[in-house]
Design a protein around this motif. Structure first.
Motif, PDB file in Angstrom:
ATOM      1  N   ALA A 150      37.939  44.527  30.909  1.00  0.00           N
ATOM      2  CA  ALA A 150      38.325  43.453  31.831  1.00  0.00           C
ATOM      3  C   ALA A 150      37.052  42.732  32.264  1.00  0.00           C
ATOM      4  O   ALA A 150      36.046  43.373  32.580  1.00  0.00           O
ATOM      5  CB  ALA A 150      39.051  44.028  33.044  1.00  0.00           C
ATOM      6  N   GLU A 195      36.079  37.595  36.661  1.00  0.00           N
ATOM      7  CA  GLU A 195      36.629  36.239  36.553  1.00  0.00           C
ATOM      8  C   GLU A 195      35.640  35.141  36.923  1.00  0.00           C
ATOM      9  O   GLU A 195      35.471  34.177  36.146  1.00  0.00           O
ATOM     10  CB  GLU A 195      37.901  36.127  37.405  1.00  0.00           C
ATOM     11  N   THR A 246      42.532  28.695  32.125  1.00  0.00           N
ATOM     12  CA  THR A 246      42.763  29.849  32.987  1.00  0.00           C
ATOM     13  C   THR A 246      41.983  31.050  32.474  1.00  0.00           C
ATOM     14  O   THR A 246      41.496  31.054  31.328  1.00  0.00           O
ATOM     15  CB  THR A 246      44.255  30.217  33.022  1.00  0.00           C
ATOM     16  N   TYR A 247      41.895  32.071  33.329  1.00  0.00           N
ATOM     17  CA  TYR A 247      41.214  33.308  32.919  1.00  0.00           C
ATOM     18  C   TYR A 247      41.838  33.870  31.643  1.00  0.00           C
ATOM     19  O   TYR A 247      41.134  34.228  30.697  1.00  0.00           O
ATOM     20  CB  TYR A 247      41.303  34.329  34.046  1.00  0.00           C
ATOM     21  N   ALA A 248      43.174  33.943  31.593  1.00  0.00           N
ATOM     22  CA  ALA A 248      43.855  34.501  30.420  1.00  0.00           C
ATOM     23  C   ALA A 248      43.554  33.693  29.176  1.00  0.00           C
ATOM     24  O   ALA A 248      43.364  34.260  28.079  1.00  0.00           O
ATOM     25  CB  ALA A 248      45.355  34.555  30.670  1.00  0.00           C
ATOM     26  N   ARG A 304      43.937  39.978  32.334  1.00  0.00           N
ATOM     27  CA  ARG A 304      43.633  39.786  33.753  1.00  0.00           C
ATOM     28  C   ARG A 304      42.714  40.898  34.209  1.00  0.00           C
ATOM     29  O   ARG A 304      42.547  41.911  33.526  1.00  0.00           O
ATOM     30  CB  ARG A 304      44.910  39.775  34.607  1.00  0.00           C
ATOM     31  N   GLU A 305      42.110  40.710  35.382  1.00  0.00           N
ATOM     32  CA  GLU A 305      41.276  41.760  35.949  1.00  0.00           C
ATOM     33  C   GLU A 305      42.158  42.907  36.440  1.00  0.00           C
ATOM     34  O   GLU A 305      43.312  42.695  36.840  1.00  0.00           O
ATOM     35  CB  GLU A 305      40.441  41.223  37.116  1.00  0.00           C
ATOM     36  N   ASP A 325      43.272  45.721  39.162  1.00  0.00           N
ATOM     37  CA  ASP A 325      43.250  45.636  40.617  1.00  0.00           C
ATOM     38  C   ASP A 325      44.052  46.763  41.254  1.00  0.00           C
ATOM     39  O   ASP A 325      44.737  47.536  40.575  1.00  0.00           O
ATOM     40  CB  ASP A 325      43.753  44.273  41.104  1.00  0.00           C
TER      41      ASP A 325
END
Length: 629
Positions: A533, A536, A552-554, A591-592, A594
């Motif tokens: 991961a 971001e 986007t991040y993705a 995604r990160e 969490d």
């Protein structure tokens, strides 16, 4: 008898006793600083001070208020709040009433919160706000023991239809009732504190765990009193210090810092808002603070990203300065170990002085400019990041402990610290390494057991007091401990080779400035793979400079250019590994990771089984067509 041993041997029965002693010794000294929002909520918060005498007035009022609600010694009072001054005052009030605190992370969902409240048989819940109150209401039918909810934010202490009479009250109201009780019986709280025994339950703290229900760890008053004196005996903190405390106080790492603070009597600035750390540091200007490795990783990644964004000469200067810092730290630490002097060769010293002017001084200023040392714990710090900060003059003293050992079992000794180790045992703690490499500990800080689970207690706690940590480690001849992995996380490949994933993951974090988390997989497989991961903010800044801006991040992590970028770092990692340790394939996560998705504990430790379950398809994809040995 040494001074350190004398401190340990002559400790009082409880931190509540220590608190009373501290108030009597330095009543008018500054104890706490805390932020108060500006008028209208605009602009930065103002920091307000509180003396030990003022703190005692509120703590006594909370304690007497709990007695007024019918709380008896060793009954549990739960505390669900973020890190703030009221958390500390409430916890001390609980202890001074003779009750035991059950800390609950504010991010814990309603179902798990209800499990902790029910399992602990908590009689009162001190809830931060309407959100925490709502969780208790949602599970009200499952909580027959819960007689009251005390809400810290007064405006949120609103009774709802269906609430029993007097079920909800504000913390201010609790303190008013306590103050009225103290007018009638002024000696009430001191009598409760005097009656405390060292072996009485002080804290029932639930481990976050990686699978199944959390376990309730029983910590006696003596454990915290011992921790307070052990911290004092290390000499790492001083009475004239200013500590910046932002760690979650529901975690044992944050809570132990409150015990050390009372023993030493220094100033503690309290603000648990993690998004305010960078803003607060230059204002608080701490002399020491504690943090988890992820914070240092984010700071390093942020500094590297800014330098990369500036490009050209500035980026080359940063990379040169980073390499110089690591070399300087390694050489000076090695020389200190061998000769007791931190001297370095003349040429390296000249380079280091130049890099200090250009880079390091700005980093130290961002930390407030007065930071003598940082304590890092809860998980392992990548050595390359530790060496970078060490060379830059931010001295990170790694420590080690568990919930079951009241947090602080090992810490690096001041000037003699060694990056990559967790230091030496704190005074009063014994250590030995089992035949299979497991670290065993014995000290007054070790838990009395798991609440209501004698069989699980017997699995880890021997009759003579030795606790099985579940961690694999190595002791140097002069007593420095290096943790190599969790016993249960060691990987055995299908070829029979053992791999320590945490060691590989730590190396990668020191190499790649874009990573936030990495999980190495390979148990019973014929090669190792990794789920990665990315951080971001760092990767989006890079993307904007490489034709991927606005995505986007993705979308960025799915781009071929990003895969190529990370592949170069993986190949660099593999160059330093044994063949069977190398990462043959990796996948970037969309995604990160969490806490909200259950992939990280509240102290930001990776929950491996949860991540592997969520991304099972990606893992299997990396082994498709592979011949299993």
């Amino acid at each position: 008898m040494t001074d350190a041993q004398s401190l340990i041997d002559n400790r009082p029965p409880s931190v509540a006793t220590l608190f009373l002693d501290r108030v009597e010794a330095t009543p008018d000294a500054e104890a706490y600083r805390h932020p108060v929002p500006s008028l209208g909520g605009r602009g930065p918060s103002a920091w307000v001070s509180m003396t030990w005498r003022e703190a005692a007035e509120r703590v006594f009022a909370v304690a007497a208020g709990l007695v007024e609600l019918g709380i008896e010694p060793q009954q549990r009072v739960a505390l669900a709040s973020s890190t703030r001054l009221e958390w500390i005052l409430a916890d001390l009030g609980i202890l001074c009433s003779g009750a035991a605190t059950t800390p609950i992370y504010p991010s814990t969902n309603a179902e798990e919160s209800a499990y902790m409240l029910s399992d602990s048989e908590s009689r009162v819940l001190i809830a931060e706000n309407a959100a925490q109150l709502a969780k208790a209401r949602e599970q009200r039918d499952e909580l027959p023991h819960l007689a009251h909810v005390v809400v810290i934010d007064e405006a949120d202490a609103v009774a709802a239809e269906g609430d029993p009479d007097g079920w909800v009250l504000s913390l201010a109201e609790l303190e008013r009732r306590g103050a009225a009780r103290l007018e009638k019986t002024p000696g009430l709280v001191k009598e409760r504190v005097a009656a405390l025994r060292a072996d009485q339950l002080a804290t029932l703290i639930y481990t976050s765990g990686t699978t199944g229900r959390p376990k309730g760890v029983c910590l006696a008053h003596d454990a915290w009193s011992y921790m307070a004196r052990a911290i004092e005996a290390t000499g790492l903190a001083r009475p004239d210090d200013v500590q910046y405390l932002w760690l979650p106080l529901a975690h044992v790492f944050g809570k132990v810092l409150t015990a050390g603070h009372i023993a030493l009597g220094h100033v503690t600035a309290v603000d648990g808002r993690q998004d305010k750390i960078i803003e607060n540091l230059p204002v608080v200007r701490p002399t020491y603070m504690a943090a988890v490795p992820r914070v240092f990783e984010k700071v390093y990644n942020g500094v590297a990203a800014k330098a990369r964004e500036a490009g050209g000469l500035k980026y080359r200067i940063f990379r040169w300065a980073a390499d110089t810092a690591r070399e300087y730290a390694r050489v000076s630490q090695d020389n200190f170990r061998r000769t007791g002097s931190r001297s370095v060769p003349f040429g390296l010293a000249v380079r280091h002085r130049a890099a200090d002017v250009l880079v390091y001084a700005k980093i130290r200023e961002a930390f407030g400019g007065r930071l003598r040392a940082c304590i890092s714990g809860a998980s392992g710090l990548a050595p390359d990041i530790g060496f970078f900060f060490s060379g830059a003059g931010i001295h990170i003293l790694e420590g080690y402990g568990l919930t079951e050992t009241s947090a602080a079992s090992f810490v690096n000794p001041g000037e003699a610290y060694r990056t990559g180790t967790v230091g030496k045992p704190v005074p009063g703690t014994e250590v030995r390494i089992a035949d299979d490499g497991e670290v065993l500990l014995r000290s007054p800080g070790v838990m009395t057991g798991y609440h209501g689970q004698p069989e699980r207690t017997a699995e880890v706690l021997e009759p003579d007091g030795w606790f099985h940590t579940g961690d694999i480690g190595e002791l140097s001849p002069d007593g420095f401990l290096r943790i190599t992995d969790r016993k249960k996380d060691l990987i055995k490949t299908s070829g029979g080779k053992y791999v320590a994933p945490a060691e590989i993951e730590g190396r990668f974090k020191g190499i790649c400035p874009f990573v936030s988390h990495i999980l190495v997989h390979g148990a019973d497989r014929n090669y190792c793979t990794a789920l990665i991961a990315l951080d971001e903010p760092s990767i989006l800044k890079w993307a904007a400079d490489h034709g991927l801006g606005g995505r986007t991040y993705a979308e960025v992590v799915a781009a071929p250019q990003t895969n190529e970028l990370i592949d170069a770092y993986v190949r660099r990692l593999n160059d330093g590994l044994q063949r069977w340790q190398t990462i043959k394939k990796f996948r970037l996560l969309p995604r990160e990771l969490d806490v909200e998705h259950g992939e990280l504990t509240p102290s930001l430790k990776l929950k491996r089984p949860a991540v592997e379950r969520t991304y099972k398809d990606l893992i299997e994809e990396m082994y498709e067509g592979a011949r299993e040995a």
